[in-house]
Design an enzyme around this catalytic site. Sequence first.
Site, PDB file in Angstrom:
ATOM      1  N   CYS A  41      -3.437  -2.068   8.708  1.00 49.33           N
ATOM      2  CA  CYS A  41      -3.909  -1.361   7.512  1.00 49.33           C
ATOM      3  C   CYS A  41      -4.687  -0.084   7.811  1.00 49.33           C
ATOM      4  CB  CYS A  41      -4.763  -2.304   6.661  1.00 49.33           C
ATOM      5  SG  CYS A  41      -3.835  -3.665   5.944  1.00 49.33           S
ATOM      6  N   GLY A  83      -8.200  -1.476  14.504  1.00 44.23           N
ATOM      7  CA  GLY A  83      -6.757  -1.536  14.708  1.00 44.23           C
ATOM      8  C   GLY A  83      -6.121  -2.247  13.536  1.00 44.23           C
ATOM      9  N   GLY A 138     -17.987  -1.210  18.475  1.00 43.51           N
ATOM     10  CA  GLY A 138     -17.048  -1.861  19.374  1.00 43.51           C
ATOM     11  C   GLY A 138     -16.040  -0.874  19.910  1.00 43.51           C
ATOM     12  N   LYS A 149      -8.293  -8.223  15.894  1.00 47.64           N
ATOM     13  CA  LYS A 149      -9.517  -8.843  15.400  1.00 47.64           C
ATOM     14  C   LYS A 149      -9.340 -10.347  15.536  1.00 47.64           C
ATOM     15  CE  LYS A 149     -10.039  -9.402  10.918  1.00 47.64           C
ATOM     16  NZ  LYS A 149     -10.205  -9.166   9.476  1.00 47.64           N
ATOM     17  N   PHE A 205      -6.027  -6.368  -1.336  1.00 49.42           N
ATOM     18  CA  PHE A 205      -7.227  -6.146  -0.530  1.00 49.42           C
ATOM     19  C   PHE A 205      -7.456  -7.386   0.325  1.00 49.42           C
ATOM     20  CE2 PHE A 205      -7.662  -3.424  -4.230  1.00 49.42           C
ATOM     21  CZ  PHE A 205      -8.051  -2.223  -3.674  1.00 49.42           C
ATOM     22  N   THR A 211       0.854  -1.180   0.000  1.00 47.45           N
ATOM     23  CA  THR A 211       0.000   0.000   0.000  1.00 47.45           C
ATOM     24  C   THR A 211       0.894   1.235   0.000  1.00 47.45           C
ATOM     25  OG1 THR A 211      -1.705  -1.199   1.210  1.00 47.45           O
ATOM     26  CG2 THR A 211      -1.828   1.210   1.221  1.00 47.45           C
ATOM     27  N   LYS A 253      -6.809   1.997  -3.276  1.00 47.30           N
ATOM     28  CA  LYS A 253      -6.557   1.234  -2.042  1.00 47.30           C
ATOM     29  C   LYS A 253      -6.757   2.105  -0.808  1.00 47.30           C
ATOM     30  CE  LYS A 253      -5.350  -1.702   1.029  1.00 47.30           C
ATOM     31  NZ  LYS A 253      -4.148  -2.504   1.098  1.00 47.30           N
TER      32      LYS A 253
END
Length: 448
Positions: A272, A269, A265, A333, A161, A121, A216
């Site tokens: 990315c 984080g 939530g 996550k 992605f 990226t 992106k």
Amino acid sequence: MNIAVVGTGYVGLVTGTCLAETGNNVICVDINQAKVKSLKDGRVPIYEPHLDTLFHRNIKAGRLSFTINLKEAVDRAKVIFLALPTPPGEDGSADLSYILAVAKELGKIINEYKIIVDKSTVPVGTAEKVKQVMLESRQRAKGKEEGFSETWFDVVSNPEFLREGFAVDDFLKPDRVIVGTRSETAKKIMEELYLPYVRSGNPILFMDEKSAELTKYAANAFLATKITFMNEIANLCEKLGADVDMVRTGIGSDERIGKRFLFPGIGYGGSCFPKDVQALAQSASQCDYDFKLLDAVMAVNEKQKSILVPKIKAYYNHDIKGLNFALWGLSFKPDTDDIREAPALYMIEELIESGAKITAFDPEAMKNVKNQIGNKISYANDQYEALKNADALIIATEWSVFRTPDFEKVASLLKAKVIFDGRNLYGLAQIKNAGFDYFSIGRESIRQ
């Protein structure tokens, strides 16, 4: 097709493995000799579902190999992917030093037509920078070499992605493939390379390099904005007495909005969203555009990461010194061991500063956390062990294993039946029946 992938981090390893899976011969390059040896020995350095299966299968088939020798890899390859880190600099802009350093080397060693693919990226204009660095490097190394020009290579933007936890599926079955190039030769080769992944009809979208680079950043910034908006709605729900789950269902049924990325939530984080939002804001600033929306997204998310801490302190009359908390979840996550910008780490820091003690469990991320913060907290062997003699349970990551716990066992292990849930894992009626005090995001607080 013969392919080189420079960089064996998260993106590079997934890209190289998945390209080998469709029959390409892939050689991955890294300057870290110990890491390359480990990869050659069959050790996968990251946790990503299904990656290890494909990794070992393609090594065994001879389609996936590793080296520290850039020239060896480049000489064999028609397409060279750059999957290198672009960490944020002090001003928030992406640091291109790794990419440009490799571009400098490529300029010296290519001897026939190659396609250089920016998979990392990167800010808008990076493809042009890579091309210029390669040309300048070649000229310094070889002088005015007859016949060498930018026609010897094309620099293509092909952003990834990949969602952590779903990266293998995302690569093998992409929603779309973005290719930024104005070269018909590069377009033909890239189309040939990616056609096996889009047999179901999802598009390969060709565009200019700058548009691909911005696509992106725009995609990640939009998703971060959607998450942040929903968190703001959740915070407002708590003030107004509304239920964010009902609001989420109500707006998510509008197909213009969609159901995804609407779960409130404790903030986003990972590697990315935080980096890309910051880099896009910085890119805007560099061309004198004040991107106020992104500034707000970053500010809100920073606060949201610790949004549970005031609730925890208020419950204990603002004195948590000496209290023991069980913490479920450390990764940013579920289905990953990535702890970069993980909200759990921000909460740990604030709670420890206030004198609390923490025992944590995460299915995959505990080793990474221990490497980063050491023994500031304790680590449990399973989710229930973390609960022993804890004053309350805090939930920071929505791992599937946490979704249907044995509430009777939870109650028996905790000193008090108190849960602070940063991911809204449990239904309010379920919690009331189980007799817990329960505090979540954007919903009614339950005191029994």
